[in-house]
Design an enzyme around this catalytic site. Structure first.
Site, PDB file in Angstrom:
ATOM      1  N   LYS A 130      27.373  67.569  78.711  1.00 46.09           N
ATOM      2  CA  LYS A 130      26.064  69.193  78.991  1.00 46.09           C
ATOM      3  C   LYS A 130      26.142  69.079  76.730  1.00 46.09           C
ATOM      4  CE  LYS A 130      29.342  71.514  82.440  1.00 46.09           C
ATOM      5  NZ  LYS A 130      30.052  72.839  82.908  1.00 46.09           N
ATOM      6  N   HIS A 182      32.347  81.352  85.250  1.00 50.16           N
ATOM      7  CA  HIS A 182      31.844  81.502  83.710  1.00 50.16           C
ATOM      8  C   HIS A 182      31.663  82.899  83.354  1.00 50.16           C
ATOM      9  CE1 HIS A 182      30.289  76.973  83.417  1.00 50.16           C
ATOM     10  NE2 HIS A 182      29.345  77.499  84.699  1.00 50.16           N
ATOM     11  N   ASP A 199      36.795  70.888  83.275  1.00 49.01           N
ATOM     12  CA  ASP A 199      35.867  70.711  81.581  1.00 49.01           C
ATOM     13  C   ASP A 199      36.939  72.204  81.407  1.00 49.01           C
ATOM     14  OD1 ASP A 199      34.108  72.364  82.971  1.00 49.01           O
ATOM     15  OD2 ASP A 199      32.528  71.762  81.233  1.00 49.01           O
ATOM     16  N   ASP A 238      38.572  74.903  86.051  1.00 50.48           N
ATOM     17  CA  ASP A 238      38.351  73.686  86.348  1.00 50.48           C
ATOM     18  C   ASP A 238      38.103  72.534  85.477  1.00 50.48           C
ATOM     19  OD1 ASP A 238      36.488  74.498  84.991  1.00 50.48           O
ATOM     20  OD2 ASP A 238      34.570  74.169  85.386  1.00 50.48           O
ATOM     21  N   ARG A 269      23.572  64.612  84.889  1.00 45.92           N
ATOM     22  CA  ARG A 269      25.189  64.065  85.286  1.00 45.92           C
ATOM     23  C   ARG A 269      24.705  62.959  86.156  1.00 45.92           C
ATOM     24  NH1 ARG A 269      25.697  68.538  89.387  1.00 45.92           N
ATOM     25  NH2 ARG A 269      25.217  69.585  87.508  1.00 45.92           N
ATOM     26  N   SER A 326      32.538  67.924  84.764  1.00 43.82           N
ATOM     27  CA  SER A 326      32.927  69.368  85.430  1.00 43.82           C
ATOM     28  C   SER A 326      33.403  68.852  86.511  1.00 43.82           C
ATOM     29  CB  SER A 326      31.640  69.891  85.604  1.00 43.82           C
ATOM     30  OG  SER A 326      31.756  71.223  85.936  1.00 43.82           O
ATOM     31  N   HIS A 327      33.440  69.444  87.952  1.00 44.76           N
ATOM     32  CA  HIS A 327      34.569  70.170  88.559  1.00 44.76           C
ATOM     33  C   HIS A 327      33.890  69.199  89.673  1.00 44.76           C
ATOM     34  CE1 HIS A 327      30.468  71.914  89.585  1.00 44.76           C
ATOM     35  NE2 HIS A 327      30.103  71.370  90.989  1.00 44.76           N
ATOM     36  N   ASP A 383      35.760  75.299  81.532  1.00 45.75           N
ATOM     37  CA  ASP A 383      35.277  76.297  81.193  1.00 45.75           C
ATOM     38  C   ASP A 383      35.129  78.070  82.097  1.00 45.75           C
ATOM     39  OD1 ASP A 383      32.925  75.011  82.732  1.00 45.75           O
ATOM     40  OD2 ASP A 383      31.430  74.114  81.430  1.00 45.75           O
ATOM     41  N   ARG A 384      35.547  77.423  83.603  1.00 45.26           N
ATOM     42  CA  ARG A 384      35.424  77.881  84.547  1.00 45.26           C
ATOM     43  C   ARG A 384      36.648  78.655  85.253  1.00 45.26           C
ATOM     44  NH1 ARG A 384      33.208  76.854  89.228  1.00 45.26           N
ATOM     45  NH2 ARG A 384      33.198  74.547  88.891  1.00 45.26           N
TER      46      ARG A 384
END
Length: 476
Positions: free
Chosen positions: A113, A328, A243, A241, A15, A103-104, A245-246
């Site tokens: 990822k 997650h 992407d 979020d 990142r 992501s966030h 995944d949460r």
């Protein structure tokens, strides 16, 4: 052209800030290094997806060029949620994948990822990519025939897999807030297909995130959901979020159901099909979770924070379910074991659709008073040194148990305190929970005492008169 910097190679992913530590050339080198790692595993294909960030097209094109340079055949999924990349590694015959996502994080961030030969890589495996690039092994590798490239639309297969799995007992009225993240391209269609009446908020994918940050971890990002629930006939709010995944969850009366409490509901259901199964949860989760799991016939297993670490522990133990405070949730029961906010939302709706009053069920889940997640900022590396010193020297009179699997979690009668080194930023992350404000203040005092003994100039992120609030989720 930017020099490759080790600082972008984090514990669970890569990142960086676009134009500062991350550009197309860096992405291409990462593609080459990952491609070599894939070939070393005897694999030859990689699936690639990207979220809605403005830098996504340039970085993903460069990454795929690097993979092809390494002789890897690329399957380009285009704009998808991260779980679609994970899903593709299970159904397309390519067991390795990379999601280009920030992501966030803020709009100027992006990253990668990675799944290598069926496993989400972390720690040393990520550092080995940096070593391969910085040592010149990528540039010096023998030339391989260039890999092929093809596009694949995974949307229909992914959505149909969820639609065929989750069954709602009745139609539900829900609010969905995607914060202009990439989940907005899929969430409305998915939940309508499951039979829901969906009110969409900020589901237009926009990498500038013009309305609010795509991170349901923080209450300020859920205020639009709360207001919409107040002024509509919707009975539940879901938020995602950047992407996808949460998952964040809000009740009709505006209560935020944090992931450790979501995990209670999921565990009670999953254990009906997996009696005696292990349920994995991270060190930040509420003390109510372990007895809840045991009461429902499962074996609670606390583990380190980090989505890659939880997934690895689930594979090791055969656990049918795992989760962490960051949001997650990992279903191996009826699913594949990876974290997926959209799927977790579908499973939640399946359970709540059996209730006349879903919010009453959620609000009745056990909870305690707690602080927000607190951060003690330090210089690079100091956070790990401080935690190591505390693990070695600190004493906590009256504690029932001291857990050292990830920092220090000190269990007291009626509460706990946690201090752990963040794997992504130079801070010590702290969290406190107790059955009363008085007990919570005492636990804080004990942590303050040992921290100041180890580092007298530390500026503690709490005081004895600190307000007691619902805990916020982790940024990790």
């Amino acid at each position: 052209m930017l020099p490759i910097q080790q600082s972008i190679f984090k514990a669970y992913d890569i990142r960086g800030v676009v134009g500062v530590t991350l550009d197309a050339d860096v992405a291409r080198q990462i593609g080459q290094a990952f491609g070599q790692a894939v070939r070393d595993q005897g694999e030859s294909q990689v699936v690639v997806g990207r979220d809605g960030r403005l830098s996504g097209p340039e970085l993903s094109n460069a990454l795929m060029a690097g993979l092809q340079d390494a002789g890897i055949d690329v399957i380009d999924l285009g704009v998808v949620v991260t779980p679609m990349v994970y899903f593709a590694t299970h159904v397309l015959g390519a067991q390795s994948g990379i999601m280009v996502t920030g992501s966030h994080n803020p709009p100027d961030y992006n990253g990668f990822k990675m799944v290598l030969a069926g496993e989400a890589i972390y720690g040393d495996a990520i550092q080995q990519l940096y070593q391969a690039i910085s040592s010149g092994r990528v540039q010096d590798a023998p030339a391989s025939p260039s890999g092929s490239y093809r596009q694949h639309d995974i949307r229909h297969a992914y959505l149909q897999r969820i639609i065929g799995d989750a069954r709602l007992a009745r139609p539900m009225k829900i609010v969905v807030d995607c914060g202009n993240g990439v989940a907005g391209a899929f969430a409305g269609e998915l939940y309508r297909a499951l039979g829901c009446d969906v009110r969409e908020l900020f589901c237009e994918v926009d990498g500038r995130f013009p309305n609010h940050h795509p991170d349901p971890a923080h209450p300020e990002n859920l205020q639009d959901v709360i207001r919409t629930l107040q002024h509509s006939n919707a009975e539940l709010g879901l938020a995602f979020d950047g992407d996808g995944d949460r998952l964040g969850v809000v009740t009709k009366d505006g209560q935020i159901i944090y992931p450790d409490r979501q995990l209670m509901l999921f565990a009670a259901d999953v254990l009906t099909r997996h009696p005696g199964g292990k349920i994995i949860y991270d060190v930040k989760c509420t003390s109510h979770l372990a007895p809840w799991i045991a009461h429902h016939g499962g074996h609670p297993l606390m583990w380190k924070t980090g989505h890659s670490l939880v997934k690895a522990k689930m594979r090791e133990t055969g656990a049918p379910l795992g989760g962490e405070m960051s949001g997650h949730i990992f279903f191996k029961d009826r699913w594949y074991g990876f974290d997926d906010g959209l799927y977790a939302g579908a499973r939640l709706l399946e359970l709540l659709s059996r209730e006349d009053d879903p919010s009453a069920l959620l609000n009745a889940l056990p909870q305690s008073v707690s602080t927000p997640e607190l951060q003690l900022p330090l210089n690079d590396g100091e956070n790990f040194a401080l935690i190591a010193k505390l693990q070695r020297d600190a004493h906590f009179p009256g504690a029932e148990q001291i857990i050292k699997i990830d920092g220090l979690r000190v269990e007291y009668p009626g509460g706990f305190g946690l201090a752990r080194a963040s794997n992504t930023t130079p801070v010590v992350v702290m969290r406190f929970e107790a059955e009363s404000a008085r007990t919570l203040a005492h636990i804080q005092e004990e942590f303050g005492r040992v921290i100041l003994a180890a580092k007298p100039d530390a500026v503690l992120p709490f005081s004895n008169d600190m307000a007691v609030l619902p805990v916020e989720m982790s940024l990790e």
